[in-house]
Write a protein that holds these residues in place. Sequence first.
Motif, PDB file in Angstrom:
ATOM      1  N   GLU A  86      33.398  19.454 -15.918  1.00  0.00           N
ATOM      2  CA  GLU A  86      32.997  19.497 -17.347  1.00  0.00           C
ATOM      3  C   GLU A  86      34.271  19.355 -18.205  1.00  0.00           C
ATOM      4  OE1 GLU A  86      28.998  20.029 -18.708  1.00  0.00           O
ATOM      5  OE2 GLU A  86      30.451  18.403 -18.690  1.00  0.00           O
ATOM      6  N   SER A  87      34.940  18.240 -17.984  1.00  0.00           N
ATOM      7  CA  SER A  87      36.256  17.991 -18.608  1.00  0.00           C
ATOM      8  C   SER A  87      36.201  18.023 -20.132  1.00  0.00           C
ATOM      9  CB  SER A  87      36.802  16.632 -18.143  1.00  0.00           C
ATOM     10  OG  SER A  87      35.848  15.609 -18.394  1.00  0.00           O
ATOM     11  N   GLU A 120      41.902  20.321 -22.475  1.00  0.00           N
ATOM     12  CA  GLU A 120      43.352  20.186 -22.321  1.00  0.00           C
ATOM     13  C   GLU A 120      43.709  19.542 -20.976  1.00  0.00           C
ATOM     14  OE1 GLU A 120      43.742  21.297 -25.887  1.00  0.00           O
ATOM     15  OE2 GLU A 120      45.551  20.870 -24.697  1.00  0.00           O
ATOM     16  N   PRO A 121      44.617  18.552 -20.963  1.00  0.00           N
ATOM     17  CA  PRO A 121      44.996  17.915 -19.694  1.00  0.00           C
ATOM     18  C   PRO A 121      45.424  18.909 -18.622  1.00  0.00           C
ATOM     19  CG  PRO A 121      45.874  16.670 -21.532  1.00  0.00           C
ATOM     20  CD  PRO A 121      45.277  17.910 -22.120  1.00  0.00           C
ATOM     21  N   GLU A 122      46.181  19.946 -19.002  1.00  0.00           N
ATOM     22  CA  GLU A 122      46.665  20.895 -17.984  1.00  0.00           C
ATOM     23  C   GLU A 122      45.508  21.678 -17.370  1.00  0.00           C
ATOM     24  OE1 GLU A 122      49.968  23.275 -19.168  1.00  0.00           O
ATOM     25  OE2 GLU A 122      50.042  24.371 -17.258  1.00  0.00           O
ATOM     26  N   LEU A 123      44.508  22.008 -18.174  1.00  0.00           N
ATOM     27  CA  LEU A 123      43.333  22.725 -17.639  1.00  0.00           C
ATOM     28  C   LEU A 123      42.514  21.811 -16.727  1.00  0.00           C
ATOM     29  CD1 LEU A 123      42.050  24.783 -20.719  1.00  0.00           C
ATOM     30  CD2 LEU A 123      43.250  25.646 -18.691  1.00  0.00           C
ATOM     31  N   ILE A 124      42.346  20.565 -17.145  1.00  0.00           N
ATOM     32  CA  ILE A 124      41.595  19.611 -16.308  1.00  0.00           C
ATOM     33  C   ILE A 124      42.316  19.411 -14.978  1.00  0.00           C
ATOM     34  CG2 ILE A 124      40.776  17.226 -16.136  1.00  0.00           C
ATOM     35  CD1 ILE A 124      40.543  17.275 -19.246  1.00  0.00           C
ATOM     36  N   HIS A 125      43.645  19.277 -15.044  1.00  0.00           N
ATOM     37  CA  HIS A 125      44.448  19.115 -13.828  1.00  0.00           C
ATOM     38  C   HIS A 125      44.281  20.326 -12.907  1.00  0.00           C
ATOM     39  CE1 HIS A 125      47.995  18.069 -11.359  1.00  0.00           C
ATOM     40  NE2 HIS A 125      48.338  19.346 -11.458  1.00  0.00           N
ATOM     41  N   ARG A 126      44.350  21.522 -13.505  1.00  0.00           N
ATOM     42  CA  ARG A 126      44.261  22.761 -12.712  1.00  0.00           C
ATOM     43  C   ARG A 126      42.886  22.859 -12.034  1.00  0.00           C
ATOM     44  NH1 ARG A 126      45.986  27.352 -16.642  1.00  0.00           N
ATOM     45  NH2 ARG A 126      47.828  26.043 -16.900  1.00  0.00           N
ATOM     46  N   ALA A 127      41.831  22.577 -12.796  1.00  0.00           N
ATOM     47  CA  ALA A 127      40.474  22.652 -12.228  1.00  0.00           C
ATOM     48  C   ALA A 127      40.293  21.604 -11.136  1.00  0.00           C
ATOM     49  CB  ALA A 127      39.437  22.462 -13.328  1.00  0.00           C
ATOM     50  N   ALA A 128      40.878  20.436 -11.346  1.00  0.00           N
ATOM     51  CA  ALA A 128      40.783  19.367 -10.349  1.00  0.00           C
ATOM     52  C   ALA A 128      41.445  19.789  -9.040  1.00  0.00           C
ATOM     53  CB  ALA A 128      41.445  18.094 -10.881  1.00  0.00           C
ATOM     54  N   VAL A 129      42.626  20.376  -9.141  1.00  0.00           N
ATOM     55  CA  VAL A 129      43.355  20.796  -7.935  1.00  0.00           C
ATOM     56  C   VAL A 129      42.581  21.884  -7.197  1.00  0.00           C
ATOM     57  CG1 VAL A 129      45.447  21.970  -7.121  1.00  0.00           C
ATOM     58  CG2 VAL A 129      45.632  20.105  -8.792  1.00  0.00           C
ATOM     59  N   SER A 140      28.626  18.442 -25.239  1.00  0.00           N
ATOM     60  CA  SER A 140      28.799  17.586 -26.426  1.00  0.00           C
ATOM     61  C   SER A 140      29.864  16.509 -26.187  1.00  0.00           C
ATOM     62  CB  SER A 140      29.181  18.443 -27.639  1.00  0.00           C
ATOM     63  OG  SER A 140      30.309  19.245 -27.316  1.00  0.00           O
ATOM     64  N   VAL A 141      30.864  16.817 -25.423  1.00  0.00           N
ATOM     65  CA  VAL A 141      31.874  15.823 -25.032  1.00  0.00           C
ATOM     66  C   VAL A 141      31.745  15.569 -23.536  1.00  0.00           C
ATOM     67  CG1 VAL A 141      34.340  15.267 -24.863  1.00  0.00           C
ATOM     68  CG2 VAL A 141      33.467  16.544 -26.848  1.00  0.00           C
ATOM     69  N   ALA A 142      31.502  14.323 -23.180  1.00  0.00           N
ATOM     70  CA  ALA A 142      31.312  13.986 -21.763  1.00  0.00           C
ATOM     71  C   ALA A 142      32.561  13.278 -21.234  1.00  0.00           C
ATOM     72  CB  ALA A 142      30.059  13.132 -21.615  1.00  0.00           C
ATOM     73  N   ALA A 143      32.366  12.211 -20.467  1.00  0.00           N
ATOM     74  CA  ALA A 143      33.522  11.542 -19.862  1.00  0.00           C
ATOM     75  C   ALA A 143      34.425  10.947 -20.938  1.00  0.00           C
ATOM     76  CB  ALA A 143      33.038  10.437 -18.930  1.00  0.00           C
ATOM     77  N   THR A 144      35.728  11.057 -20.726  1.00  0.00           N
ATOM     78  CA  THR A 144      36.698  10.375 -21.589  1.00  0.00           C
ATOM     79  C   THR A 144      37.728   9.688 -20.702  1.00  0.00           C
ATOM     80  OG1 THR A 144      38.232  12.244 -21.666  1.00  0.00           O
ATOM     81  CG2 THR A 144      36.514  12.169 -23.379  1.00  0.00           C
ATOM     82  N   PRO A 145      38.322   8.592 -21.177  1.00  0.00           N
ATOM     83  CA  PRO A 145      39.357   7.941 -20.359  1.00  0.00           C
ATOM     84  C   PRO A 145      40.550   8.860 -20.120  1.00  0.00           C
ATOM     85  CG  PRO A 145      39.117   6.871 -22.515  1.00  0.00           C
ATOM     86  CD  PRO A 145      37.974   7.817 -22.379  1.00  0.00           C
ATOM     87  N   GLU A 146      40.845   9.714 -21.091  1.00  0.00           N
ATOM     88  CA  GLU A 146      41.964  10.652 -20.929  1.00  0.00           C
ATOM     89  C   GLU A 146      41.709  11.616 -19.762  1.00  0.00           C
ATOM     90  OE1 GLU A 146      42.080   8.832 -24.806  1.00  0.00           O
ATOM     91  OE2 GLU A 146      40.470   9.973 -23.785  1.00  0.00           O
ATOM     92  N   ALA A 147      40.509  12.158 -19.696  1.00  0.00           N
ATOM     93  CA  ALA A 147      40.185  13.061 -18.586  1.00  0.00           C
ATOM     94  C   ALA A 147      40.215  12.297 -17.271  1.00  0.00           C
ATOM     95  CB  ALA A 147      38.812  13.693 -18.813  1.00  0.00           C
ATOM     96  N   ALA A 148      39.730  11.059 -17.298  1.00  0.00           N
ATOM     97  CA  ALA A 148      39.733  10.243 -16.083  1.00  0.00           C
ATOM     98  C   ALA A 148      41.156  10.021 -15.590  1.00  0.00           C
ATOM     99  CB  ALA A 148      39.042   8.911 -16.352  1.00  0.00           C
TER     100      ALA A 148
END
Length: 292
Positions: A175-176, A181-190, A208-216
Motif C-alpha cells: 500500500e505504497s 515516503e521512499p524510505e518507508l516503502i523501501h523498508r516495507a519492501a525489504v 486514495s493513492v494507488a500505484a505511482t512510478p516513484e513507488a515502483a
Amino acid sequence: MEYSNNLKKFGAGLPAGQVDKIVAGIRPLAEKNRNTEVYKRCFGFIDLTSLNSTDSHERIERFVTKAVEFPNRFSGIPGVASVCIYPAFVETAGLVISDSKMTITSVTGGFPASQTYLEVKMLETAMAVENGADEIDVVISIGEFLNGEYDLMGNEIETLRKEIGDEITLKVILESGILAEPELIHRAAVIAMLAGADFIKTSTGKASVAATPEAAVVMCEAIRLFAAQTGRKVGFKAAGGISTPEDAALYYTIVQEILGEEWLTPERFRIGASSLANNLLSAIEGNPVHYF
Ligand SMILES: O=C[C@H](O)COP(=O)(O)O
C-alpha cells in the motif's frame, strides 16, 4: 525472524530527490515503449482483477470464462497471467479454468485493510488455497508498520508464507500510496522480501493513492538490492489505477531499466488491473475493442 535488525543490511533506499530524477529519466524511454510489441507483452503480465462488492458467482464465472476464451479470440496476443478475485469466488473460477495456464490469484488476509486477527488471515488464506488459489495477495499490517512494529509485520507475513507453503505464490501488498515516503516503502519492501514474498505489490487499488512510478522505482531498486545481497529474485507487481497503455508502458520501462529483461516475464512482473485490458486491446488492434 528479527526484522528490525536485518533491515540495517539493506540501507535506507534512495532519497526522494533521486527517485524523482530516475522517474524523469525513464519517462522519455517509456514513450519509446508505446508500441504494439510492448503492449502485447504487457497484456501477458496482467493480473486481470475483479474486486468489487457487487461481484457474484455468476459475474465471476462470466469474467473468468472471458479470460479463458481470450486466446481463442485474439491469437497472437498472450492471455492474461492470472485472474485476481475475492476468496469467495476461487472455487467458481477453478470450475471454469480447466487446462489454461492462467492462474487464480485470491486476495486474502482481510483485504484491503488487513485489520483482522492473524488467525482469521491464516484461515482465509488456507481456505483460498484449499479451494484452488495458485497465488495469494495479502496486505501488510500498515498501521503496525507505520508505528515501527517491523517484527510484528514481518512475522505476520512469515506466518502466512509458512501457512501456504512454497508451491503457492505469495504477493505482499505494501500500500505504497499510504506509506508515501521512499524510505518507508523501501523498508516495507525489504521486510516483505525477508519474510518470504515471491512478489512485492504496490497497492490494493482501494486507497486514495494507488500505484505511482516513484513507488515502483523504490520497490524495483529494493528488489535489485535484495537480489544482489541474497541471490533471491523477487517479482514486482504494479497495481491500482493502471488503466491506459501509456501507464503500462511506463511500469514496463521502470522494470526494464532497473531490473532488466530477465524480470520482464509473468514469473517476475505483473500489472494488477481491472480496467487496463480493454484499453491495451484497443491500442493493439488499432480500434476500440470492448471484450472484457
Ligand atoms: O490488483 C488489484 C487492484 O485492485 C487493481 O486496481 P484497479 O482496480 O485500480 O485496476
